[in-house]
Structures are given as C-alpha cells and as structure tokens.
Scaffold this motif. Structure first.
Motif, PDB file in Angstrom:
ATOM      1  N   LEU A   1       0.822  -1.202   0.000  1.00 18.19           N
ATOM      2  CA  LEU A   1       0.000   0.000   0.000  1.00 18.19           C
ATOM      3  C   LEU A   1       0.859   1.257   0.000  1.00 18.19           C
ATOM      4  O   LEU A   1       0.545   2.235  -0.675  1.00 18.19           O
ATOM      5  N   ALA A   2       1.959   1.230   0.719  1.00 18.51           N
ATOM      6  CA  ALA A   2       2.836   2.401   0.777  1.00 18.51           C
ATOM      7  C   ALA A   2       3.431   2.713  -0.592  1.00 18.51           C
ATOM      8  O   ALA A   2       3.495   3.869  -1.001  1.00 18.51           O
ATOM      9  N   SER A   3       3.854   1.681  -1.323  1.00 19.87           N
ATOM     10  CA  SER A   3       4.414   1.945  -2.653  1.00 19.87           C
ATOM     11  C   SER A   3       3.342   2.417  -3.618  1.00 19.87           C
ATOM     12  O   SER A   3       3.614   3.228  -4.506  1.00 19.87           O
ATOM     13  N   ALA A   4       2.106   1.931  -3.461  1.00 19.01           N
ATOM     14  CA  ALA A   4       1.010   2.405  -4.312  1.00 19.01           C
ATOM     15  C   ALA A   4       0.706   3.880  -4.044  1.00 19.01           C
ATOM     16  O   ALA A   4       0.525   4.665  -4.981  1.00 19.01           O
ATOM     17  N   ILE A   5       0.676   4.260  -2.773  1.00 13.47           N
ATOM     18  CA  ILE A   5       0.431   5.667  -2.425  1.00 13.47           C
ATOM     19  C   ILE A   5       1.587   6.533  -2.903  1.00 13.47           C
ATOM     20  O   ILE A   5       1.379   7.620  -3.441  1.00 13.47           O
ATOM     21  N   PHE A   6       2.819   6.034  -2.754  1.00 11.53           N
ATOM     22  CA  PHE A   6       3.986   6.782  -3.229  1.00 11.53           C
ATOM     23  C   PHE A   6       3.919   6.994  -4.733  1.00 11.53           C
ATOM     24  O   PHE A   6       4.122   8.111  -5.224  1.00 11.53           O
ATOM     25  N   ASN A   7       3.632   5.931  -5.475  1.00 13.22           N
ATOM     26  CA  ASN A   7       3.574   6.049  -6.936  1.00 13.22           C
ATOM     27  C   ASN A   7       2.416   6.935  -7.394  1.00 13.22           C
ATOM     28  O   ASN A   7       2.503   7.557  -8.452  1.00 13.22           O
ATOM     29  N   LEU A   8       1.359   7.015  -6.613  1.00 16.83           N
ATOM     30  CA  LEU A   8       0.223   7.870  -6.958  1.00 16.83           C
ATOM     31  C   LEU A   8       0.524   9.341  -6.669  1.00 16.83           C
ATOM     32  O   LEU A   8       0.230  10.221  -7.481  1.00 16.83           O
ATOM     33  N   LEU A   9       1.139   9.631  -5.532  1.00 18.22           N
ATOM     34  CA  LEU A   9       1.329  11.014  -5.107  1.00 18.22           C
ATOM     35  C   LEU A   9       2.662  11.633  -5.512  1.00 18.22           C
ATOM     36  O   LEU A   9       2.786  12.862  -5.532  1.00 18.22           O
TER      37      LEU A   9
ATOM     38  N   SER B   1       3.587  26.665  -3.035  1.00 23.08           N
ATOM     39  CA  SER B   1       3.059  26.309  -1.713  1.00 23.08           C
ATOM     40  C   SER B   1       2.243  25.020  -1.768  1.00 23.08           C
ATOM     41  O   SER B   1       2.398  24.141  -0.908  1.00 23.08           O
ATOM     42  N   ILE B   2       1.393  24.885  -2.774  1.00 17.23           N
ATOM     43  CA  ILE B   2       0.595  23.659  -2.915  1.00 17.23           C
ATOM     44  C   ILE B   2       1.505  22.472  -3.223  1.00 17.23           C
ATOM     45  O   ILE B   2       1.293  21.364  -2.718  1.00 17.23           O
ATOM     46  N   GLY B   3       2.539  22.695  -4.042  1.00 15.40           N
ATOM     47  CA  GLY B   3       3.486  21.620  -4.331  1.00 15.40           C
ATOM     48  C   GLY B   3       4.202  21.134  -3.085  1.00 15.40           C
ATOM     49  O   GLY B   3       4.435  19.935  -2.918  1.00 15.40           O
ATOM     50  N   LEU B   4       4.536  22.051  -2.188  1.00 10.67           N
ATOM     51  CA  LEU B   4       5.175  21.649  -0.933  1.00 10.67           C
ATOM     52  C   LEU B   4       4.234  20.833  -0.054  1.00 10.67           C
ATOM     53  O   LEU B   4       4.660  19.874   0.595  1.00 10.67           O
ATOM     54  N   VAL B   5       2.963  21.192  -0.034  1.00 10.54           N
ATOM     55  CA  VAL B   5       1.992  20.421   0.760  1.00 10.54           C
ATOM     56  C   VAL B   5       1.876  18.999   0.217  1.00 10.54           C
ATOM     57  O   VAL B   5       1.868  18.027   0.977  1.00 10.54           O
ATOM     58  N   PHE B   6       1.818  18.871  -1.113  1.00 12.51           N
ATOM     59  CA  PHE B   6       1.698  17.541  -1.717  1.00 12.51           C
ATOM     60  C   PHE B   6       3.005  16.754  -1.658  1.00 12.51           C
ATOM     61  O   PHE B   6       3.001  15.544  -1.878  1.00 12.51           O
ATOM     62  N   ALA B   7       4.123  17.388  -1.380  1.00  9.43           N
ATOM     63  CA  ALA B   7       5.416  16.690  -1.330  1.00  9.43           C
ATOM     64  C   ALA B   7       5.649  15.994   0.003  1.00  9.43           C
ATOM     65  O   ALA B   7       6.545  15.145   0.100  1.00  9.43           O
ATOM     66  N   ILE B   8       4.862  16.306   1.016  1.00  6.52           N
ATOM     67  CA  ILE B   8       5.102  15.763   2.359  1.00  6.52           C
ATOM     68  C   ILE B   8       4.914  14.251   2.420  1.00  6.52           C
ATOM     69  O   ILE B   8       5.810  13.516   2.833  1.00  6.52           O
ATOM     70  N   VAL B   9       3.760  13.750   2.011  1.00  9.02           N
ATOM     71  CA  VAL B   9       3.446  12.326   2.163  1.00  9.02           C
ATOM     72  C   VAL B   9       4.376  11.437   1.333  1.00  9.02           C
ATOM     73  O   VAL B   9       4.944  10.474   1.869  1.00  9.02           O
ATOM     74  N   PRO B  10       4.584  11.720   0.031  1.00 16.13           N
ATOM     75  CA  PRO B  10       5.490  10.837  -0.708  1.00 16.13           C
ATOM     76  C   PRO B  10       6.919  10.840  -0.161  1.00 16.13           C
ATOM     77  O   PRO B  10       7.586   9.807  -0.151  1.00 16.13           O
ATOM     78  N   GLN B  11       7.364  11.979   0.326  1.00 13.69           N
ATOM     79  CA  GLN B  11       8.731  12.030   0.841  1.00 13.69           C
ATOM     80  C   GLN B  11       8.849  11.286   2.166  1.00 13.69           C
ATOM     81  O   GLN B  11       9.888  10.689   2.452  1.00 13.69           O
ATOM     82  N   LEU B  12       7.813  11.287   2.989  1.00 13.83           N
ATOM     83  CA  LEU B  12       7.838  10.491   4.222  1.00 13.83           C
ATOM     84  C   LEU B  12       7.842   8.995   3.903  1.00 13.83           C
ATOM     85  O   LEU B  12       8.548   8.217   4.557  1.00 13.83           O
ATOM     86  N   ILE B  13       7.056   8.589   2.900  1.00 12.04           N
ATOM     87  CA  ILE B  13       7.065   7.187   2.475  1.00 12.04           C
ATOM     88  C   ILE B  13       8.434   6.830   1.912  1.00 12.04           C
ATOM     89  O   ILE B  13       8.976   5.754   2.186  1.00 12.04           O
ATOM     90  N   ASN B  14       9.009   7.730   1.139  1.00  9.20           N
ATOM     91  CA  ASN B  14      10.335   7.512   0.573  1.00  9.20           C
ATOM     92  C   ASN B  14      11.393   7.421   1.666  1.00  9.20           C
ATOM     93  O   ASN B  14      12.300   6.598   1.594  1.00  9.20           O
ATOM     94  N   LEU B  15      11.271   8.255   2.702  1.00  8.56           N
ATOM     95  CA  LEU B  15      12.192   8.216   3.837  1.00  8.56           C
ATOM     96  C   LEU B  15      12.174   6.838   4.501  1.00  8.56           C
ATOM     97  O   LEU B  15      13.219   6.244   4.743  1.00  8.56           O
ATOM     98  N   TYR B  16      10.976   6.328   4.765  1.00  8.69           N
ATOM     99  CA  TYR B  16      10.864   5.009   5.386  1.00  8.69           C
ATOM    100  C   TYR B  16      11.374   3.916   4.447  1.00  8.69           C
ATOM    101  O   TYR B  16      12.135   3.043   4.858  1.00  8.69           O
ATOM    102  N   GLY B  17      10.958   3.972   3.193  1.00  8.73           N
ATOM    103  CA  GLY B  17      11.324   2.920   2.253  1.00  8.73           C
ATOM    104  C   GLY B  17      12.807   2.848   1.967  1.00  8.73           C
ATOM    105  O   GLY B  17      13.363   1.768   1.782  1.00  8.73           O
ATOM    106  N   VAL B  18      13.466   3.975   1.954  1.00  8.87           N
ATOM    107  CA  VAL B  18      14.885   3.990   1.609  1.00  8.87           C
ATOM    108  C   VAL B  18      15.776   3.747   2.825  1.00  8.87           C
ATOM    109  O   VAL B  18      16.753   3.017   2.747  1.00  8.87           O
ATOM    110  N   TRP B  19      15.437   4.318   3.970  1.00  2.00           N
ATOM    111  CA  TRP B  19      16.368   4.286   5.095  1.00  2.00           C
ATOM    112  C   TRP B  19      15.971   3.366   6.245  1.00  2.00           C
ATOM    113  O   TRP B  19      16.828   2.912   6.992  1.00  2.00           O
TER     114      TRP B  19
END
Length: 149
Positions: free
Chosen positions: A12-20, A55-73
């Motif tokens: 589910l995390a990779s699906a949300i990452f690939n979507l957002l 500003s809107i781009g920064l708001v939408f960047a939060i969730v994928p980057q948190l998923i990426n943080l967990y997935g990578v590190w």
C-alpha cells in the motif's frame, strides 16, 4: 538481453507513493513556467500564481517524501539501491529549494526575480534528475540463453 519487470510485490505504501509522487513535480514545473512568464512580462498575476503553486506543491510533497524516507532508510525487509538513495537526496534538495522559493515568493513582487527563477530551476532539475534515476530501477536485465530465461 531482454527487459524483465521487477517482481517486488504489492504494498500500500508503494502504491500511495507512486500515486502522489508526480503531483509536486508538476506543481514545481508550473511554478518555473509562471516565474519565466513573470520575468518576461512583469505582470504580478503570474508571480502570485507561482507563489500559490509552489506552496501547494510543498503540501503535496510531504506524504510521498515520508514514504520515501521510510522505504529507503528504515525498511529492513528490502534492499536499498544506490539509485533510490540518490533519488531521496535529490528530492530533499528540491524540496529545500522549493521551501526557500516559497519564502522568496512571499516578498514584494519586484524583489523576487531572479531569486525565484533560479530556485524554481534548481527544484525542477533536482527532482527531474531523481525521477530519471528512479525510472531505471523498475527494470532489470537478464541474459537469455537460447531463447530461455
């Protein structure tokens, strides 16, 4: 050589990452376009729209980057590739540049150029390079012997 898709299973995390994940990149590209238009026309409307887009781009960047943080590190169940780590750091550079760009866009309209323009360019280039690096991780190549895998 034949391209074979990577069979890493569904999560589910990779699906949300690939979507957002593409959404903030689109907002940041639009910010760059609007900054270029403002630099050529000096119509304040373009700059105000660019400030909203970053500003809107920064708001939408939060969730994928948190998923990426967990997935990578932090994910111990999968192997981290060098490309994923480079993509993570390029996204961090792009988001930090976009955050500084949001503060630059909060200035008076005539004080933003050229800072907003080059910060938008740094954001798009960093995130674009990260997306190019990520595109290569989804395909592995296997040598075929006599037509058999």
């Amino acid at each position: 050589m034949k391209a074979v898709p990577d069979s890493s299973g569904f999560s589910l995390a990779s699906a949300i990452f690939n979507l957002l994940d593409p959404i903030p990149f689109g907002f940041f590209v639009a910010t760059l376009i609007f900054d270029v238009i403002y630099a050529n026309s000096a119509n304040v409307l373009w700059l105000k729209c660019a400030s909203w887009l970053v500003s809107i781009g920064l708001v939408f960047a939060i969730v994928p980057q948190l998923i990426n943080l967990y997935g990578v590190w932090f994910n111990k169940r999968r192997i981290r590739t060098r490309g994923e780590a480079i993509n993570f750091w390029l996204n961090v550079i792009g988001i930090v540049a976009a955050l500084v760009n949001a503060f630059v866009h909060s200035r008076d309209a005539y004080a933003t150029i050229p800072d907003a323009l080059w910060l938008s360019a740094v954001t798009v280039i960093a995130m674009g390079l990260g997306r190019i690096i990520l595109a290569g991780r989804n395909v592995t190549y296997k040598e075929l012997n006599n037509g058999q895998a």
